[in-house]
Design a protein around this motif. Sequence first.
Motif, mmCIF file in Angstrom:
data_model
loop_
_atom_site.group_PDB
_atom_site.id
_atom_site.type_symbol
_atom_site.label_atom_id
_atom_site.label_comp_id
_atom_site.label_asym_id
_atom_site.label_seq_id
_atom_site.Cartn_x
_atom_site.Cartn_y
_atom_site.Cartn_z
ATOM 1 N N TYR A 1 -30.416 58.550 -6.603
ATOM 2 C CA TYR A 1 -30.024 58.289 -7.995
ATOM 3 C C TYR A 1 -31.091 57.468 -8.725
ATOM 4 N N ARG B 1 -36.273 52.325 -11.122
ATOM 5 C CA ARG B 1 -35.003 52.084 -10.452
ATOM 6 C C ARG B 1 -34.778 52.915 -9.184
ATOM 7 N N TYR C 1 -31.062 41.379 -13.433
ATOM 8 C CA TYR C 1 -31.140 40.009 -12.902
ATOM 9 C C TYR C 1 -29.743 39.432 -12.668
ATOM 10 N N GLY D 1 -20.938 50.106 -11.034
ATOM 11 C CA GLY D 1 -21.518 50.293 -12.365
ATOM 12 C C GLY D 1 -20.517 50.329 -13.509
ATOM 13 N N PHE E 1 -29.822 50.350 -28.700
ATOM 14 C CA PHE E 1 -28.475 49.895 -28.350
ATOM 15 C C PHE E 1 -27.703 49.761 -29.644
ATOM 16 N N GLY F 1 -26.517 49.941 -6.284
ATOM 17 C CA GLY F 1 -27.502 49.488 -7.279
ATOM 18 C C GLY F 1 -27.899 48.050 -6.938
ATOM 19 N N TYR G 1 -31.566 57.026 -25.588
ATOM 20 C CA TYR G 1 -32.946 56.758 -25.194
ATOM 21 C C TYR G 1 -33.645 58.039 -24.761
ATOM 22 N N GLY H 1 -21.627 42.817 -11.003
ATOM 23 C CA GLY H 1 -22.634 43.547 -11.776
ATOM 24 C C GLY H 1 -22.002 44.226 -12.982
ATOM 25 N N TRP I 1 -35.688 49.457 -28.636
ATOM 26 C CA TRP I 1 -36.734 48.961 -27.736
ATOM 27 C C TRP I 1 -37.768 50.022 -27.415
ATOM 28 N N VAL J 1 -21.508 51.940 0.467
ATOM 29 C CA VAL J 1 -21.360 53.361 0.142
ATOM 30 C C VAL J 1 -22.023 53.636 -1.206
ATOM 31 N N GLU J 2 -22.962 54.577 -1.227
ATOM 32 C CA GLU J 2 -23.643 54.946 -2.467
ATOM 33 C C GLU J 2 -23.514 56.461 -2.636
ATOM 34 N N PHE K 1 -26.315 56.578 -22.514
ATOM 35 C CA PHE K 1 -25.673 55.898 -21.386
ATOM 36 C C PHE K 1 -25.083 54.583 -21.873
ATOM 37 N N ILE L 1 -23.794 50.580 -21.625
ATOM 38 C CA ILE L 1 -24.144 49.277 -21.041
ATOM 39 C C ILE L 1 -22.997 48.316 -21.367
ATOM 40 N N GLY M 1 -34.337 50.631 -18.519
ATOM 41 C CA GLY M 1 -35.711 50.307 -18.878
ATOM 42 C C GLY M 1 -36.452 49.681 -17.698
ATOM 43 N N SER N 1 -15.148 53.385 -10.825
ATOM 44 C CA SER N 1 -13.870 54.018 -10.441
ATOM 45 C C SER N 1 -12.978 52.992 -9.748
ATOM 46 N N ALA O 1 -26.606 45.193 -7.688
ATOM 47 C CA ALA O 1 -25.490 44.324 -7.277
ATOM 48 C C ALA O 1 -25.079 44.636 -5.841
HETATM 49 C C1 LIG Z 1 -30.569 52.758 -21.169
HETATM 50 C C2 LIG Z 1 -30.429 51.466 -20.411
HETATM 51 C C3 LIG Z 1 -31.533 50.625 -20.300
HETATM 52 C C4 LIG Z 1 -31.397 49.427 -19.592
HETATM 53 N N1 LIG Z 1 -32.506 48.631 -19.462
HETATM 54 C C5 LIG Z 1 -32.417 47.485 -18.761
HETATM 55 C C6 LIG Z 1 -33.565 46.676 -18.573
HETATM 56 O O1 LIG Z 1 -34.666 46.995 -18.992
HETATM 57 N N2 LIG Z 1 -33.407 45.519 -17.865
HETATM 58 C C7 LIG Z 1 -32.199 45.132 -17.345
HETATM 59 O O2 LIG Z 1 -32.111 44.055 -16.735
HETATM 60 N N3 LIG Z 1 -31.104 45.906 -17.483
HETATM 61 C C8 LIG Z 1 -31.181 47.071 -18.152
HETATM 62 N N4 LIG Z 1 -30.078 47.868 -18.270
HETATM 63 C C9 LIG Z 1 -28.845 47.465 -17.587
HETATM 64 C C10 LIG Z 1 -28.951 47.707 -16.064
HETATM 65 O O3 LIG Z 1 -29.335 49.041 -15.836
HETATM 66 C C11 LIG Z 1 -27.601 47.432 -15.373
HETATM 67 O O4 LIG Z 1 -27.038 46.248 -15.886
HETATM 68 C C12 LIG Z 1 -27.770 47.290 -13.858
HETATM 69 O O5 LIG Z 1 -28.226 48.500 -13.306
HETATM 70 C C13 LIG Z 1 -26.452 46.890 -13.199
HETATM 71 O O6 LIG Z 1 -26.561 46.980 -11.786
HETATM 72 P P1 LIG Z 1 -25.263 47.346 -10.897
HETATM 73 O O7 LIG Z 1 -25.723 47.328 -9.482
HETATM 74 O O8 LIG Z 1 -24.123 46.503 -11.299
HETATM 75 O O9 LIG Z 1 -24.859 48.823 -11.341
HETATM 76 P P2 LIG Z 1 -25.687 50.186 -11.254
HETATM 77 O O10 LIG Z 1 -27.134 49.932 -11.277
HETATM 78 O O11 LIG Z 1 -25.111 51.086 -12.282
HETATM 79 O O12 LIG Z 1 -25.332 50.723 -9.807
HETATM 80 C C14 LIG Z 1 -24.089 51.299 -9.514
HETATM 81 C C15 LIG Z 1 -24.260 52.231 -8.336
HETATM 82 O O13 LIG Z 1 -22.968 52.717 -7.959
HETATM 83 C C16 LIG Z 1 -23.076 54.075 -7.617
HETATM 84 N N5 LIG Z 1 -21.740 54.663 -7.796
HETATM 85 C C17 LIG Z 1 -21.075 54.872 -8.948
HETATM 86 N N6 LIG Z 1 -19.861 55.405 -8.702
HETATM 87 C C18 LIG Z 1 -19.769 55.523 -7.361
HETATM 88 C C19 LIG Z 1 -18.745 56.028 -6.491
HETATM 89 N N7 LIG Z 1 -17.583 56.527 -6.942
HETATM 90 N N8 LIG Z 1 -18.979 56.006 -5.151
HETATM 91 C C20 LIG Z 1 -20.146 55.523 -4.649
HETATM 92 N N9 LIG Z 1 -21.140 55.058 -5.434
HETATM 93 C C21 LIG Z 1 -20.945 55.050 -6.762
HETATM 94 C C22 LIG Z 1 -24.134 54.629 -8.579
HETATM 95 O O14 LIG Z 1 -24.719 55.803 -8.080
HETATM 96 C C23 LIG Z 1 -25.109 53.455 -8.664
HETATM 97 O O15 LIG Z 1 -26.158 53.562 -7.733
HETATM 98 C C24 LIG Z 1 -30.167 49.067 -18.992
HETATM 99 C C25 LIG Z 1 -29.062 49.918 -19.109
HETATM 100 C C26 LIG Z 1 -29.188 51.104 -19.803
HETATM 101 C C27 LIG Z 1 -27.992 52.014 -19.911
#
Ligand SMILES: Cc1cc2nc3c(=O)[nH]c(=O)nc-3n(C[C@H](O)[C@H](O)[C@H](O)COP(=O)(O)OP(=O)(O)OC[C@H]3O[C@@H](n4cnc5c(N)ncnc54)[C@H](O)[C@@H]3O)c2cc1C
Length: 369
Positions: free
Chosen positions: A43, A96, A276, A152, A212, A17, A173, A261, A199, A37-38, A241, A243, A48, A156, A19
């Motif tokens: 996905y 996304r 961000y 995320g 939320f 994702g 949502y 992240g 929202w 690794v993704e 989902f 957060i 939002g 795990s 991060a």
């Molecule tokens: C309904 C909703 C609306 C939101 N709206 C907003 C918004 O408008 N603006 C905003 O800034 N934030 C928003 N957020 C929050 C935002 O989506 C997250 O904070 C952000 O995506 C975090 O990024 P990340 O890279 O840490 O994690 P993620 O984006 O969750 O990425 C994690 C990645 O890890 C992968 N993964 C998981 N487990 C494994 C595994 N075992 N092996 C390999 N890969 C794995 C997943 O497939 C995913 O691609 C929202 C959240 C929700 C739930």
Amino acid sequence: MQTNFDFSTNTLIIGGGPAGSTLAKKLAKNNINTILVEKNFAYDKPCGGGVKTIVFKEFNIPIELENKRINEFILFSPKNRATIDLSETPLSIVLRKEFDNVNRKIAEKNGAKLIEGRYKTLKHIDDYIIAQIKTKEKLITIKTKYLVGADGVTSSVRKDIIGSYPKAILSHYSNISSVPINNCEFHFGKKFAKKDYSWVFPHGDKLSVGTFLNQEKTSYKLFSNFKNSIVQNDNTQTKGFYIPLWQNKTLFYKNNVFFVGDAAGQVLPFTYEGIYYAIKSAEILADAIIEDKPELYEKNWNRKYKNKFKFFITLQKIFLGSNFMTEKMIKFFQNKQLQQSALKYWGGTAKPLNFGQAVLKILNHAIKN
Ligand SMILES: Cc1cc2nc3c(=O)[nH]c(=O)nc-3n(C[C@H](O)[C@H](O)[C@H](O)COP(=O)(O)OP(=O)(O)OC[C@H]3O[C@@H](n4cnc5c(N)ncnc54)[C@H](O)[C@@H]3O)c2cc1C
């Protein structure tokens, strides 16, 4: 677990994702051997997709990924509304699936190796880590110096190291067929989201409508009331989902395993902005890995964000604690001067003190009115 391996690397990142991809981009650019690794390259993270427009320039992300530019927020309390002018601090909507995909591709172009597979287990052996990854074809093992959980809110990696997921709240949502709303709306007050918000975000050719809420039992009911207030008799599937809720005492790092992240709970309280801060936090972590000083990650993150995150928790408690204070908040935002000073703080161009003074003004206003 076997101790021979398929690949060897300096940093193995689990999760592609914002991060994970940002971290991979920066490490690879600095010639650090990196594997990302993704679990699913297609996905589409429930999100939002609202992110400060500055993100494109600040992190050299292709502006073509901007799906929509938002120049106004509308804030609603039960009795009032305020229109927020975002012309100085615009917000973009990203989709996304393509945003994450393109950022992973940039990491690959910078030299990171991408693997589609699911993290399964890890084991510490001497001063390195062996991780098992399940791809479509087989189980592979990767030897690494550092391992990063960027996987995320249901991380795990974090579960394996700490024994728990980050503290989180549930959102309900739906992405409904478009209703002509071009700006982002935030609805506050007990009717739709006690102590949180509901929202409406334009999202591609749809409208993302959600709630939320910290109290899961009533969350769905409040959400369906809210959705009905936006569009009646809509049958689009409702999804849920989590957060993360940022915690003051967050674990950043243990035995050469980092969290970043959502896996580290790094979502700004009150606004629930995660994209961000996932990107910014990954940059801070990248610098610590590049310097080979893991302790710098926590130190520099705290220096940059800890006070801001604590301050937003305080704001949420003050302004969303009762409908009375929520009305005061909206009145505050009706004042253009106060509104712009709050936006500058949110956007990162003003010091907390300025906004702190503004909060004092609103409290003062609340007492007098
Ligand atoms: C309904 C909703 C609306 C939101 N709206 C907003 C918004 O408008 N603006 C905003 O800034 N934030 C928003 N957020 C929050 C935002 O989506 C997250 O904070 C952000 O995506 C975090 O990024 P990340 O890279 O840490 O994690 P993620 O984006 O969750 O990425 C994690 C990645 O890890 C992968 N993964 C998981 N487990 C494994 C595994 N075992 N092996 C390999 N890969 C794995 C997943 O497939 C995913 O691609 C929202 C959240 C929700 C739930």
